[in-house]
Structure formats: C-alpha cells, structure tokens
Design a protein around this motif. Structure first.
Motif, short mmCIF file in Angstrom:
data_model
loop_
_atom_site.label_atom_id
_atom_site.label_comp_id
_atom_site.label_asym_id
_atom_site.label_seq_id
_atom_site.Cartn_x
_atom_site.Cartn_y
_atom_site.Cartn_z
N LEU A 21 0.89 -1.35 -0.11
CA LEU A 21 0.04 0.04 0.02
C LEU A 21 0.89 1.31 0.06
O LEU A 21 0.51 2.20 -0.48
N SER A 22 1.96 1.13 0.69
CA SER A 22 2.75 2.51 0.92
C SER A 22 3.65 2.57 -0.42
O SER A 22 4.08 3.78 -0.61
N ASP A 23 3.85 1.81 -1.11
CA ASP A 23 5.03 1.97 -2.22
C ASP A 23 4.51 2.80 -3.32
O ASP A 23 3.59 3.18 -3.77
N GLY A 24 5.41 4.04 -3.43
CA GLY A 24 5.36 4.85 -4.19
C GLY A 24 4.66 5.97 -3.85
O GLY A 24 4.18 7.17 -4.54
N LEU A 26 4.44 6.72 0.27
CA LEU A 26 5.12 7.18 1.36
C LEU A 26 5.74 5.85 2.06
O LEU A 26 5.81 4.97 1.39
N THR A 27 6.64 6.18 3.15
CA THR A 27 7.39 4.95 3.61
C THR A 27 6.51 4.01 4.32
O THR A 27 5.72 4.24 4.68
N ARG A 28 6.90 2.70 4.52
CA ARG A 28 6.11 1.97 5.27
C ARG A 28 6.04 2.16 6.68
O ARG A 28 4.93 2.23 7.30
N SER A 29 7.16 2.75 7.20
CA SER A 29 6.99 3.56 8.56
C SER A 29 6.14 4.40 8.79
O SER A 29 5.54 4.34 9.93
N HIS A 30 5.88 5.09 7.81
CA HIS A 30 4.87 6.26 7.93
C HIS A 30 3.58 5.75 7.86
O HIS A 30 2.54 6.25 8.56
N LEU A 49 -3.57 7.04 -1.21
CA LEU A 49 -3.96 5.79 -0.64
C LEU A 49 -5.36 5.51 -0.77
O LEU A 49 -5.50 4.04 -0.97
N LEU A 50 -6.19 6.10 -0.72
CA LEU A 50 -7.59 5.75 -1.12
C LEU A 50 -7.76 5.15 -2.62
O LEU A 50 -8.28 4.22 -2.93
N ASN A 51 -7.03 5.79 -3.48
CA ASN A 51 -7.06 5.63 -4.84
C ASN A 51 -6.38 4.28 -4.93
O ASN A 51 -7.01 3.41 -5.51
N LYS A 52 -5.30 3.71 -4.19
CA LYS A 52 -4.88 2.66 -4.49
C LYS A 52 -5.61 1.52 -3.67
O LYS A 52 -5.61 0.42 -4.16
N LEU A 53 -6.38 1.89 -2.82
CA LEU A 53 -7.36 1.01 -1.97
C LEU A 53 -8.62 0.84 -2.94
O LEU A 53 -9.29 0.05 -2.52
N ASN A 54 -8.75 1.60 -3.85
CA ASN A 54 -9.86 1.52 -4.93
C ASN A 54 -11.15 1.94 -4.06
O ASN A 54 -12.17 1.20 -4.12
#
Length: 290
Positions: A21-24, A26-30, A49-54
């Motif tokens: 989800l975080s790729d591209g 923000l960082t995974r830690s964020h 993030l919402l867009n990637k989650l569709n």
C-alpha cells in the motif's frame, strides 16, 4: 472507528501489505504510524492511499462510521424517496426530525431539509405552486442566490426548489447550474441531478403554461433517463412530454403514452404519484378514460 484503524481495516480487507500500500506514496514506517494514529498524511497522500485501495472518500467515511451512513446523508435520501413517492406522512415526520436536528446543532443543512419537506407537503396538498410553498423555499432561494459559486450541495438544493421559481429565474439559474454540474460528471449523484433538473424544469413550464419549452425540457429529460437507465424518472418525463404535446395540439400517441405510464405507476402501487399525475391531467382537461 478512528482514522488509522479505518485505513488498516480497509487495507487488510483488500489483502494489501503495508509495503504494497505504501509503495510509491510514502514510507512503510509512515503508513504504520498512520495506522496507529501517530502520524497524519497530507491530503494528497491520503487520497493517493484511497485511490490505491480503490475506494472513494464517501466509502471511507462509511467504513469509519462503522458502516452506517452519515445521518445528514441518510435523511437527504429519505426526503428524496418520500418526494418521489409523494409520501406526505413520511415528509411530515422528516420535517419534524430535521427541525429537531437543526435546533440541536444549528447546522443549516437540517434547516434547508425542513423547509424542503414543508414545501413538498404544501405542493402535494394542492398539486400546484402556492404562496405557502413559495414562502417555505424563499430562505433557500436567498441562500443560493447569495453564493458566488455552487457545489453539489447547492446544485441539489436548486433542483429541489425549481418548481417554486418563476420561469425566468429557473431558466437563468439552470444555465449556470448545468454548466457548473459538468465539473462533477464523475460523481455518483451527477446523473440523477442532471436528469432531475430537466424533469423539474419541464414541470415548472407546464405549471406556467409554457408548453413548447416544457416539451423541449421533457425531451432532454427522457433522453438523459434512457442514457442513465433511470426508469422512474423516464416515466415522469414521458408523462410531462405527453401533457405538453397534447396542449400543443400534437397528440399523436400522447394519450397512449399517458395511459401506458399511468398503468405502470398503478401496477407498481405508486399511489401518491398516481394521484399527482391524475390531478395534473385534470388540471389540463386531459381525459384518458376513452
């Protein structure tokens, strides 16, 4: 459910890892900090993030609200449903609910909903525009005309009060509203709002005896209803078109269109809607009993 927990739930429901989800974005830690409410993303990162989650923002809010629709959206939909069915009793109850909510919250949305309910009730009693109805919608009219620009909320309000305007006012502001509505063509409400504006404009013009303009608006409304597969709206628009055609002396098939659609309304047990159009037909001395 809090913000971070909502992101985490949707991510897990969609079988995304934090890394995926975080790729591209923000960082995974964020992302991990977001999910524990120790970090809040910027608006652009949040919508990425919402867009990637569709999912859309309204869907995010629905999940965050424990899969319950926000109440102001729920009451708006109930008013729309009651208005379509000409359900006076439900409108009375919704008017009381909206007034109570306005008294408690001072949220102008509930004030507008209360006024719309009362105006619709007044219209359903006489089946015509009357002074009481105009009095109810005047504060909404003043609110709208005081806006520099309209968004979806204002466009929906305008759609609800078209029938109480003069033809000149309605035509003037419908041009502006339809241009503005084009900016929202990818929103779910777009199709209904656009089609309803044309149907309501045709009804308004019928009320004022401007049959040619009423017919033109009804033709557009029918086409929009067909394009968007809006069956209920198509029936109402076809009835308006037939009534206008008969009054213009162009009654070839118009009586059959009215008979067919009135039978459909009766079969579907839309009793209040049937009463509304029966009154409308009587107003224009249209007899379909022969």
């Amino acid at each position: 459910m809090n913000f971070g927990a909502t992101i985490k739930k949707i991510r897990k429901d969609k079988n995304f890892t934090q890394k995926e989800l975080s790729d591209g974005i923000l960082t995974r830690s964020h992302l991990s900090q977001i999910e524990t409410n120790n970090y809040y993303p910027s608006y652009d990162k949040f919508f990425l993030l919402l867009n990637k989650l569709n999912i859309v923002f309204e869907e995010f809010l629905f999940v965050q609200n424990d899969q319950k629709m926000l109440f102001n959206q729920q009451i708006r939909m109930e008013i729309s449903e009651a208005a379509n069915m000409n359900d006076t009793e439900k409108l009375k109850n919704l008017a009381i609910t909206a007034k109570d909510l306005y008294d408690k919250t001072e949220n102008i949305t509930y004030y507008h909903y209360m006024l719309i309910c009362k105006a619709l009730i007044s219209y359903s009693i006489s089946h015509s525009v009357n002074d009481e109805m105009i009095e109810f919608v005047t504060p909404i009219k003043e609110y709208l005309f005081g806006m520099d620009n309209w968004y979806l909320y204002e466009l929906k309000l305008f759609n609800n009060i078209i029938y109480s305007l003069t033809v000149e006012e309605a035509l003037l502001f419908s041009r502006t509203s339809l241009r503005r509505l084009g900016n929202f063509q990818y929103f779910l409400e777009f199709q209904h709002i656009e089609q309803n504006i044309y149907t309501n404009l045709s009804t308004l013009c019928l009320e004022h005896g401007d049959f040619q303009v009423a017919k033109n608006f009804a033709e557009t409304a029918i086409e929009k209803a067909k394009n968007y597969t809006l069956v209920y709206e198509k029936i109402c628009s076809e009835l308006n078109h037939a009534i206008a055609s008969i009054n213009l002396g162009e009654s070839v098939d118009a009586y059959e269109v009215i008979k067919k659609n009135m039978l459909i309304i009766e079969y579907l047990e839309f009793d209040s809607l049937h009463a509304h159009f029966s009154s409308f037909l009587k107003k224009f001395n249209i007899d379909i009993t022969n």
